[in-house]
Design a protein around this motif. Structure first.
Motif, PDB file in Angstrom:
ATOM      1  N   ARG A  17       1.102  -1.354  -0.059  1.00 56.56           N
ATOM      2  CA  ARG A  17       0.029   0.628  -0.112  1.00 56.56           C
ATOM      3  C   ARG A  17       0.787   1.062   0.145  1.00 56.56           C
ATOM      4  NH1 ARG A  17      -4.768   1.650   4.540  1.00 56.56           N
ATOM      5  NH2 ARG A  17      -5.093   3.785   3.553  1.00 56.56           N
ATOM      6  N   GLN A  18       0.484   2.065  -1.487  1.00 59.13           N
ATOM      7  CA  GLN A  18       1.024   3.328  -1.428  1.00 59.13           C
ATOM      8  C   GLN A  18       1.346   4.575   0.079  1.00 59.13           C
ATOM      9  OE1 GLN A  18       4.423   3.685  -3.427  1.00 59.13           O
ATOM     10  NE2 GLN A  18       5.212   4.759  -2.000  1.00 59.13           N
ATOM     11  N   THR A  19       2.569   4.619   0.597  1.00 60.81           N
ATOM     12  CA  THR A  19       1.768   5.843   1.705  1.00 60.81           C
ATOM     13  C   THR A  19       2.334   7.321   0.813  1.00 60.81           C
ATOM     14  OG1 THR A  19       2.855   7.519   3.410  1.00 60.81           O
ATOM     15  CG2 THR A  19       4.423   5.528   2.246  1.00 60.81           C
ATOM     16  N   VAL A  45      -0.774   0.987   9.930  1.00 55.47           N
ATOM     17  CA  VAL A  45      -0.540   0.911   8.183  1.00 55.47           C
ATOM     18  C   VAL A  45      -1.268   2.257   7.508  1.00 55.47           C
ATOM     19  CG1 VAL A  45      -1.403   0.530   5.909  1.00 55.47           C
ATOM     20  CG2 VAL A  45       0.193  -1.716   7.827  1.00 55.47           C
ATOM     21  N   GLU A  46      -2.537   2.722   8.368  1.00 55.95           N
ATOM     22  CA  GLU A  46      -3.047   3.846   7.891  1.00 55.95           C
ATOM     23  C   GLU A  46      -2.455   5.013   8.203  1.00 55.95           C
ATOM     24  OE1 GLU A  46      -6.268   5.189   6.178  1.00 55.95           O
ATOM     25  OE2 GLU A  46      -6.199   3.295   6.623  1.00 55.95           O
ATOM     26  N   CYS A  49       0.291   5.830   6.481  1.00 53.68           N
ATOM     27  CA  CYS A  49      -0.593   6.022   5.272  1.00 53.68           C
ATOM     28  C   CYS A  49      -1.316   7.689   4.903  1.00 53.68           C
ATOM     29  CB  CYS A  49      -1.621   5.103   4.396  1.00 53.68           C
ATOM     30  SG  CYS A  49       0.202   3.313   4.033  1.00 53.68           S
ATOM     31  N   THR A  50      -1.417   8.158   6.089  1.00 52.37           N
ATOM     32  CA  THR A  50      -1.991   9.279   6.133  1.00 52.37           C
ATOM     33  C   THR A  50      -0.993  10.635   5.573  1.00 52.37           C
ATOM     34  OG1 THR A  50      -3.659   8.674   7.064  1.00 52.37           O
ATOM     35  CG2 THR A  50      -3.836  10.540   7.355  1.00 52.37           C
ATOM     36  N   LYS A  51      -1.562  11.565   5.229  1.00 51.72           N
ATOM     37  CA  LYS A  51      -1.038  13.189   4.816  1.00 51.72           C
ATOM     38  C   LYS A  51      -1.552  13.901   6.298  1.00 51.72           C
ATOM     39  CE  LYS A  51       2.112  15.624   2.162  1.00 51.72           C
ATOM     40  NZ  LYS A  51       3.351  14.815   1.836  1.00 51.72           N
ATOM     41  N   SER A  58       6.344   7.668   8.548  1.00 53.58           N
ATOM     42  CA  SER A  58       6.297   6.836   7.213  1.00 53.58           C
ATOM     43  C   SER A  58       6.966   5.757   7.183  1.00 53.58           C
ATOM     44  CB  SER A  58       6.210   6.691   5.630  1.00 53.58           C
ATOM     45  OG  SER A  58       7.478   7.133   4.927  1.00 53.58           O
ATOM     46  N   LEU A  72       5.227  -0.559   2.227  1.00 57.59           N
ATOM     47  CA  LEU A  72       4.209   1.309   2.299  1.00 57.59           C
ATOM     48  C   LEU A  72       5.644   1.822   0.728  1.00 57.59           C
ATOM     49  CD1 LEU A  72       3.590   2.278   5.919  1.00 57.59           C
ATOM     50  CD2 LEU A  72       2.015   0.921   4.014  1.00 57.59           C
ATOM     51  N   THR A  79      11.861   6.712   3.108  1.00 57.84           N
ATOM     52  CA  THR A  79      10.829   6.977   3.891  1.00 57.84           C
ATOM     53  C   THR A  79      10.753   8.045   5.600  1.00 57.84           C
ATOM     54  OG1 THR A  79      10.950   5.092   5.058  1.00 57.84           O
ATOM     55  CG2 THR A  79       9.095   4.861   3.048  1.00 57.84           C
TER      56      THR A  79
END
Length: 315
Positions: A17-19, A45-46, A49-51, A58, A72, A79
């Motif tokens: 899942r791309q961050t 993970v959530e 992956c959140t801006k 990350s 990620l 990262t």
């Protein structure tokens, strides 16, 4: 079996899942291990992956307690996992390290008979590891890592070190000392480091004295007393505990001599399986990643008394 293709991890129980929290091209030199201090794999993970307006974070991988791995970012992308950090004359390990976050609640606190995380979840005693951090702080409870998680972490580190020719496996506690304590004493960092950097050989990394003479001291600094006559050029050492400027070592040969030397006057030897047969200090015995022990056991277990002044050095 895990593998790497085009800077992406392949293998069972691996997903991607791309961050959005990446920056620039990474030419990695280290693996840097963390715990998430989070509720579970999915929430970590959530978060990674959140801006956010500020404080974005990350990592390259998140490792679950059941062995699942979520990647990620590609391993050649920077990262944001290390923050303010230093190691071996480098500042800012984000630009030099592949970051692995391991699902773990981290440091706990005691409420009556319960062990509780910062976010209010309590953990059973058989998931708790009571120990003192190697940087001090007294006996405290830490969330334990699962056996499958430790085994998977070792597999990842071995793969990454071999694939990218990495120099070392570090903890966040190594590069941000005084600010971070992860992955903490519940994780067998020294054992994982020795196995991964040795590329499968059951020996710890070895160094060679490259100065005409080198003092070996009882602690990490020139203000500590010498524990033996100066080591001669060419003396072989086993790395026991690496730090930024000074490291704890054992002298190879028929001796129990341990102490601290300045990193400026040693050079690393390539690790090979053949070196496993050479005479070494008993302190070099490689440790397999051990399953966590019950909290009650850890509170009553005492370490053997040190036999000489060199072994009185504290991390």
């Amino acid at each position: 079996m895990l593998g790497i293709q085009n800077h992406r991890l392949t293998g069972p129980d691996v997903s991607f899942r791309q961050t959005p929290n990446v920056g620039g091209t990474l030419k990695p030199r280290f693996v840097l291990l963390h715990y998430t201090a989070g509720r579970n794999l999915e929430s970590s993970v959530e978060s990674l992956c959140t801006k956010k307006p500020q404080g974005n974070a990350s990592a390259h991988l998140v490792l679950g307690r059941d062995g699942r791995i979520v990647q990620l970012a590609a391993f050649n992308a920077v990262t944001w996992h290390a923050g303010a950090s230093q190691w071996g004359g480098l500042d800012g390990l984000n630009h030099h390290a592949i970051g692995i976050e391991m699902d773990n609640a981290g440091l706990l606190h005691r409420e009556g008979e319960r062990y509780v995380s910062w976010f209010g979840k309590s953990y059973p005693e058989d998931e708790v590891h009571v120990a003192e951090h190697r940087h001090g702080g007294g006996l405290r409870p830490w969330h334990g890592f699962t056996e499958v998680q430790i085994g998977r972490a070792l597999e990842l580190c071995e793969l990454l070190v071999a694939h990218y020719g990495l120099e070392d496996v570090l903890g966040h506690e190594d590069v941000a000392r005084g600010r971070k304590v992860d992955p903490g004493p519940a994780f067998p960092l020294a054992a994982v480091r020795s196995r991964a950097v040795g590329r499968g050989a059951d020996v710890m990394p070895r160094w060679l004295v490259n100065a005409s003479s080198l003092n070996i001291r009882s602690g990490p600094g020139a203000d500590h007393p010498k524990v033996a006559p100066a080591l001669r050029r060419g003396t072989e050492l086993v790395l026991l505990e690496p730090r930024d400027r000074w490291s704890r070592v054992a002298v190879v040969g028929a001796t129990d001599l341990e102490g601290w030397v300045c990193n400026d006057f040693v050079a690393r030897l390539p690790a090979t399986r053949a070196s496993a047969g050479a005479p070494i200090s008993r302190s070099q015995r490689a440790l397999a990643p051990a399953p966590r022990q019950r909290a009650a056991t850890k509170t009553t277990t005492k370490r053997p008394a040190r036999k000489n002044a060199a072994k009185k050095a504290r991390a």
